[in-house]
Structure formats: C-alpha cells, structure tokens
Write a protein that holds these residues in place. Structure first.
Motif, PDB file in Angstrom:
ATOM      1  N   ASP A  14       0.840  -1.199   0.000  1.00 55.20           N
ATOM      2  CA  ASP A  14       0.000   0.000   0.000  1.00 55.20           C
ATOM      3  C   ASP A  14       0.875   1.249   0.000  1.00 55.20           C
ATOM      4  O   ASP A  14       1.840   1.357   0.773  1.00 55.20           O
ATOM      5  CB  ASP A  14      -0.904  -0.018   1.226  1.00 55.20           C
ATOM      6  CG  ASP A  14      -1.796   1.215   1.293  1.00 55.20           C
ATOM      7  OD1 ASP A  14      -2.219   1.702   0.225  1.00 55.20           O
ATOM      8  OD2 ASP A  14      -2.061   1.679   2.420  1.00 55.20           O
ATOM      9  N   LEU A  15       0.537   2.211  -0.859  1.00 53.92           N
ATOM     10  CA  LEU A  15       1.320   3.444  -0.987  1.00 53.92           C
ATOM     11  C   LEU A  15       0.583   4.673  -0.481  1.00 53.92           C
ATOM     12  O   LEU A  15       1.076   5.793  -0.643  1.00 53.92           O
ATOM     13  CB  LEU A  15       1.690   3.684  -2.463  1.00 53.92           C
ATOM     14  CG  LEU A  15       2.641   2.705  -3.133  1.00 53.92           C
ATOM     15  CD1 LEU A  15       2.753   3.057  -4.618  1.00 53.92           C
ATOM     16  CD2 LEU A  15       4.011   2.743  -2.483  1.00 53.92           C
ATOM     17  N   SER A  16      -0.572   4.513   0.103  1.00 52.82           N
ATOM     18  CA  SER A  16      -1.421   5.662   0.404  1.00 52.82           C
ATOM     19  C   SER A  16      -0.730   6.668   1.320  1.00 52.82           C
ATOM     20  O   SER A  16      -0.898   7.880   1.147  1.00 52.82           O
ATOM     21  CB  SER A  16      -2.733   5.187   1.025  1.00 52.82           C
ATOM     22  OG  SER A  16      -2.485   4.407   2.188  1.00 52.82           O
ATOM     23  N   ASP A  17       0.066   6.206   2.304  1.00 54.15           N
ATOM     24  CA  ASP A  17       0.718   7.150   3.209  1.00 54.15           C
ATOM     25  C   ASP A  17       1.807   7.941   2.502  1.00 54.15           C
ATOM     26  O   ASP A  17       1.959   9.151   2.714  1.00 54.15           O
ATOM     27  CB  ASP A  17       1.283   6.423   4.434  1.00 54.15           C
ATOM     28  CG  ASP A  17       2.266   5.327   4.045  1.00 54.15           C
ATOM     29  OD1 ASP A  17       2.241   4.868   2.879  1.00 54.15           O
ATOM     30  OD2 ASP A  17       3.063   4.922   4.917  1.00 54.15           O
ATOM     31  N   LEU A  18       2.568   7.286   1.618  1.00 56.36           N
ATOM     32  CA  LEU A  18       3.628   7.982   0.886  1.00 56.36           C
ATOM     33  C   LEU A  18       3.051   8.887  -0.206  1.00 56.36           C
ATOM     34  O   LEU A  18       3.551   9.986  -0.446  1.00 56.36           O
ATOM     35  CB  LEU A  18       4.598   6.976   0.278  1.00 56.36           C
ATOM     36  CG  LEU A  18       5.338   6.052   1.247  1.00 56.36           C
ATOM     37  CD1 LEU A  18       6.294   5.140   0.493  1.00 56.36           C
ATOM     38  CD2 LEU A  18       6.082   6.857   2.298  1.00 56.36           C
ATOM     39  N   ALA A  19       1.993   8.423  -0.869  1.00 55.04           N
ATOM     40  CA  ALA A  19       1.384   9.224  -1.929  1.00 55.04           C
ATOM     41  C   ALA A  19       0.768  10.504  -1.378  1.00 55.04           C
ATOM     42  O   ALA A  19       0.633  11.497  -2.096  1.00 55.04           O
ATOM     43  CB  ALA A  19       0.327   8.405  -2.667  1.00 55.04           C
TER      44      ALA A  19
END
Length: 248
Positions: free
Chosen positions: A50-55
């Motif tokens: 999951d990339l949501s925090d970095l995005a």
C-alpha cells in the motif's frame, strides 16, 4: 509537520511520466512517483504494498543544475526465440542536480529519514541503471511547507558548475511544487502514484505549479578592482608642426 530534503545527483538520471512502448522519455526534473518509489525502496516495501501514506506526502523539487539531455538506443531479444525486439529510445539527464522535498507527519518523516540513511534497497534516480552520486539525505527541516524549505536550502550544484556562475552573488532557481488551495492553475502530470505493482501500475494526474527562489552563490567572487594610473593629456601645440619660412 516536517520536511525531508533529498539531494538527487548522479552521472545519469531519468524520470519518466508518460513513457510508453519503445520510447522512454524523461521529464526535466524528478517526478513525484519516482521520488516516492525511491522512498518506498529505502523502506523495503514490496511493489504491491500500500502506498497511500507515501502518496499523501506533499512534494516539491528544485532544479539546481539542469544537466544535459541524452538519447540512447537499446536493443533486446526474446529469451525463448532470440527474435529481435524493436529498438527502444531511452532518454536521460546527464550531470544534473536536484533538491527534492517531501512534507508530512513528523513520525513518518522521521521514519523516512532513517530509511534513506540506511536503505533496505539501494536508491536509484528514476531507473536502476542510474545510481546516485553520494548520499541523498540532506536532513529534516521543521517547516511544513516543501516549497519554503527549498527556498531556504543552500545551492547544491556541483563545484565546477557553481564556478561558472562565480560573478553572480545570487542565482535564480526554478521550483516545481504541487498546487494548493488558492494557488494558480498549473500544468498536469500523470505521476501521482497509486500502485507500483508490476502487474498493474497505476498513476493519476496531479497539478504542478512553477515558482522560483533566489539563493546565495557560495562561489561568488567579485571582479578584482585594478588601480589605473592617470595618463597625462598632451599639451595642444599646433604651432610646433609649422616650420619657419626661409629668410624670416
């Protein structure tokens, strides 16, 4: 909210945003998806993670040394049939230097700071064939605005490049940031990462606005003043050119 600053410099860089098929282009500056990929690799995340925090991190980049665009031709063959594949065009930036900044929650920025100092996977500048020149870590900044952090950052261009501008006490550098509420409309770029999963990579559009910052030149050297000795003006004597007449 804190900011993590990164120096992105190397012999070659390539930051693609719309590359397809046999033509692999590069943007003139690092993309958000490329920098987020670098950070995800430093954390050791799998491509399907999951990339949501970095995005969600706010992103900006400053062009300290634009570099030179290079074009390369590459060939390949199918492993099973040895049949030649189409020749591909690959574009790179040579001898470029950028400063990127990401802003977010203090704990996340601290975690990213530790990761880039001791990465799980080695970072690269857009492509695996483009390793960075030296450490990428420039440290954390307390300001929560990546653009303001870049305005205060020292000029990170190479020594030889700075010497070419030694007569300029200040240099004007371009900063590419993300559009915020109340800012003017900018260009759109499809490099907001959603997934790095090789089975289905996904990116969405984001708005990019351009601004500039005047940064002191550490190699500034004012021209030396030379003391001129005044040259006396000759006395105007037109009669000295006249010869006396015979018999006078």
């Amino acid at each position: 909210m804190s900011v993590l600053a990164l120096r992105l410099a190397g012999p070659l860089q390539s930051w693609g945003a719309s590359a397809r098929f046999a033509r692999r282009t590069t943007e003139t500056a690092p993309t958000k998806s490329g920098v987020i990929g670098l950070l995800a690799a430093a954390l050791g995340r799998d491509r399907s993670a999951d990339l949501s925090d970095l995005a969600a991190l706010r992103f900006a980049v400053r062009i300290d040394q634009p570099g030179t665009r290079l074009r390369d031709f590459q060939t390949a063959h199918h492993a099973d049939t040895e049949k030649a594949m189409p020749v591909s065009d690959r574009f790179y930036l040579a001898d470029a230097v950028f400063v990127a900044a990401v802003a977010g929650d203090d704990d996340l920025i601290c975690t990213l700071h530790a990761a880039v100092r001791a990465p799980v996977y080695l970072p690269y500048l857009g492509r695996r064939s483009c390793p960075p020149q030296g450490p990428v870590d420039l440290g954390m900044r307390e300001t929560g605005d990546p653009i303001e952090a870049l305005k205060a950052e020292e000029w990170q261009a190479s020594e030889w490049y700075r010497k070419q501008r030694r007569r300029d006490p200040m240099v004007t550098l371009t900063i590419l940031g993300e559009r915020t509420a109340g800012s003017r409309l900018g260009d759109t770029l499809r490099d907001q990462p959603v997934s790095f999963d090789p089975r289905h990579r996904r990116y969405t559009l984001r708005s990019v606005v351009s601004t500039s910052a005047d940064v002191p030149n550490p190699n500034f050297s004012p021209p030396a003043r030379t003391r001129r000795t005044p040259v006396p003006m000759p006395r105007h004597e037109p009669e000295a050119l006249l010869s006396p007449m015979d018999g006078s």
